[in-house]
Write an enzyme that holds these catalytic residues in place. Structure first.
Site, PDB file in Angstrom:
ATOM      1  N   HIS A   1      49.527  21.568  49.306  1.00  0.00           N
ATOM      2  CA  HIS A   1      49.646  22.977  49.670  1.00  0.00           C
ATOM      3  C   HIS A   1      48.332  23.693  49.382  1.00  0.00           C
ATOM      4  CE1 HIS A   1      54.153  22.381  48.607  1.00  0.00           C
ATOM      5  NE2 HIS A   1      53.908  21.995  49.833  1.00  0.00           N
TER       6      HIS A   1
ATOM      7  N   TYR B   1      52.667  26.984  36.512  1.00  0.00           N
ATOM      8  CA  TYR B   1      51.472  27.391  37.243  1.00  0.00           C
ATOM      9  C   TYR B   1      51.160  28.850  36.948  1.00  0.00           C
ATOM     10  CZ  TYR B   1      53.257  23.962  40.746  1.00  0.00           C
ATOM     11  OH  TYR B   1      53.767  22.875  41.412  1.00  0.00           O
TER      12      TYR B   1
END
Length: 188
Positions: free
Chosen positions: A62, A132
């Site tokens: 991604h 994240y």
């Protein structure tokens, strides 16, 4: 804290010093000063995400286009994963190449992924939990994918390809050049 630049300029592996005693363990997983020195400014983290994955799950590759300016700082909270960083800068000498970092609860490394780079990971254990930090808010229309099996990228997985579990979206993602054209990062 030890910071090592990956083979792809601008991406870094971070290995914290760990302090263990009879109570357990303490470590500093992030500190701003080294980043000011390395990248010229303090990342402004604006969103935090957590993913939990079964063994053999692959998420990615991604990325957002450079104008999204979404850098990531990825750490494992539980389990283990191989984290892949792919250079998507067409002008870079390492364009299309990748490097990886083992994220686990032994060394407790993190990886810094600059804006405009691709990101994927393979979960090596059930319930692998990644955390994240992001410098831009997630916007579905601004996220693009590259097929993890694209031979021009040639990621190397720990598990057999037939054992890997991907979302339908990731399994059907285009190859590197087609994806970058869709994102406006590569011209014919």
């Amino acid at each position: 804290m030890q910071i090592r630049e990956l083979s792809i300029s601008g991406a870094y592996e971070v290995t914290p010093r760990q302090f263990a005693d009879t109570r357990g363990l303490f470590l500093e997983s992030y500190r701003v000063e080294p980043w000011v020195e390395l990248i010229g400014s303090a990342p402004q983290w604006v969103q935090a995400n957590t993913s939990v994955s079964h063994r053999g799950v692959v998420r990615g590759v991604h990325y957002g286009p450079p104008q999204l300016r979404q850098a990531k700082y990825v750490s494992v909270v539980r389990g283990a994963a191989v984290d892949y960083v792919v250079d998507l800068r067409p002008e870079s000498p390492t364009f299309g190449q990748w490097d990886s970092v083992l994220l686990d609860t032994v060394d407790r490394r993190s990886v810094y992924i600059p804006a405009g780079f691709g990101h994927a990971f393979e979960s090596l254990e059930d319930d692998t939990t990644l955390h994240y930090l992001l410098t831009a808010v997630y916007t579905p229309a601004s996220e693009f994918s590259i097929n993890v099996f694209d031979s021009t990228v040639a990621l190397s997985f720990k598990s057999d390809e037939s054992d890997l579990v991907l979302s339908e979206r990731d399994r059907e993602a285009p190859n590197l050049s087609e994806s970058l054209r869709q994102a406006g990062m590569l011209r014919d």
